[in-house]
Enzyme design. Sequence first.
Site, mmCIF file in Angstrom:
data_model
loop_
_atom_site.group_PDB
_atom_site.id
_atom_site.type_symbol
_atom_site.label_atom_id
_atom_site.label_comp_id
_atom_site.label_asym_id
_atom_site.label_seq_id
_atom_site.Cartn_x
_atom_site.Cartn_y
_atom_site.Cartn_z
ATOM 1 N N CYS A 95 0.738 -1.102 -0.060
ATOM 2 C CA CYS A 95 -0.006 0.155 -0.073
ATOM 3 C C CYS A 95 0.864 1.214 -0.099
ATOM 4 C CB CYS A 95 -1.023 -0.062 1.271
ATOM 5 S SG CYS A 95 -2.458 1.112 0.927
ATOM 6 N N HIS B 149 -3.612 -5.217 0.238
ATOM 7 C CA HIS B 149 -2.903 -5.523 1.420
ATOM 8 C C HIS B 149 -2.891 -7.357 1.544
ATOM 9 C CE1 HIS B 149 -2.430 -1.774 3.994
ATOM 10 N NE2 HIS B 149 -3.293 -1.720 2.900
ATOM 11 N N GLU C 291 -1.754 -9.323 3.119
ATOM 12 C CA GLU C 291 -1.649 -9.995 4.460
ATOM 13 C C GLU C 291 -2.970 -10.424 5.045
ATOM 14 O OE1 GLU C 291 -1.380 -5.340 5.230
ATOM 15 O OE2 GLU C 291 -0.532 -7.070 3.929
#
Length: 565
Positions: free
Chosen positions: A404, A534, A536
């Site tokens: 990001c 993102h 994750e």
Amino acid sequence: MKYVVVSGGVISGIGKGVIASSTGLLFKTRGFKVSAIKIDPYMNIDAGTMSPLEHGEVFVLDDGGEVDLDLGNYERYLNITLTRENNITTGKIYSHVIERERKGDYLGKTVQVVPHITDAIQEWIQRVAKIPVDDSGEEPDICIVELGGTVGDIESAPFVEALRQFQFRVGVENFALIHVSLVPVVNGEQKTKPTQVAVRDLRGLGLMPDIVACRCTQKLEKPTTDKISMFCHVGPDQVLVVHDLSSIYHVPLLLDQQKIIQQLSKKLKLENVALAPTFVEKGVCLWNDWKHLTSTHDRMFETVNIALVGKYTHLKDSYISVIKSLEHSALRCQRKLTINWVEATDLEPDASESNRVNFHKAWHEVCSADGILVPGGFGARGTEGMIAACKWARENKVPYLGICLGLQIAVIEYARNVLGIHDAHSEELITEAPQHPLIIFMPEVSKTHLGGTMRLGLRATKFQENTEWSKLRKLYGGVDTVHERHRHRYEVNPKYVTDLENAGLSFVGKDDKGERMEILELKNHPWFVGTQYHPEYLSRVLDASKPYLGFLAASSGILNTLIDN
């Protein structure tokens, strides 16, 4: 539907989320379909406007819900997909009740905490618990409900009362309670009084724990557990010891050894629940994979050192999903993970004068790292330090992953030092309009309302033509499109894309309209990747996120082997 409530006493932040997730995992290994709900007693509608330093990471779901970080735990452990409705806050409940009152739904009644707020809480739990959360599309068998904060807090009182009523609403045979409490060690003595008081308070509020999970730094002695059993009105086998372990991925094994599922099965009468053979078989495979994972962790000796260059580094929970994604990837790469936390401001030139010790220490961590990661974040603080770390990684062929803000940092750095646009900047990072805005405010995003107005949730990213060389695309399996979760207000300025690509910075992935830059990658670099999304948020314990996996593998020197396999 069976409900398992996890509450906490003495102090917050002692691991209720991990215990709740581990309990849910153990139910899944037996063939049950499991969902999860997190109750947060704060007044916010959601976690979207909260600083990571205030409450830890903001976790984002497929539907764009900005929720508590514990929902990330549930998704990672249980491999499920939750919705914003799975996170209940005081703000959500009160807004719901007030809206109903304005519509006249209460037929002129005086609206009160009891029964209207407590009824709304119970109805919310029952409704959301039935929502399918996995690929089967079937209603879950069991819902884990975690009550955030500490029992006895004034803000949690309506939720405790709602749960007291809830046990009779759904039937006592469908309701079980795990109370997590701290057992401190003072001068070598294991103190049980805090747990006794916490359980006494809980019982005074009308809730009786079926299991007391004792969080402690070391294994408890038998006299300690016997004392807790006697004064907390539970059997000795209902006192579980959850001591510190070398890895949180050992917690399910620890709970299984202490027969937590047998205890809960007895209370919930689960022996009467018919399970589909396919789910039982999947559960056995899941448990075997999990045990293999943890045993692999204990046998790893080679290390990989990652410098995480961020701006919230003194509260590690700000980056909890990033940490977990690195851990998942390290397990897959069979490496022991060392994260060196680098405060981005310490890398900036001003720090060399104001705090030389921190400046030289930070640069030592960056220069000696096997890989450099710049995660997401907001605001200008520390961004020049991130740009400097990115420049080091690019010029010295050190694996780099930008998430990001980290992607935007890489674009600014490349424009300044390769294209020669020395005043390249982001509209987010300086107050006056930059002459060369490489990063711009997204046109459809609100500038006046911060909550829930970003580009949020699961969106498609398409790999562009002639990007078969991309290392990241190969890790994704050579697919044309991937779906990942987003959370951002700013994006790469399309006006500069052609110049950047002509200079060698490839935007290998764009949105489905080809207008937004989603993935950048350098071709002649061991690993230089940035993602606007993102990744994750979709990493799982047994299925590591591909951008993180590639980054860890490159940092470990095994990327080519991983791609070939």
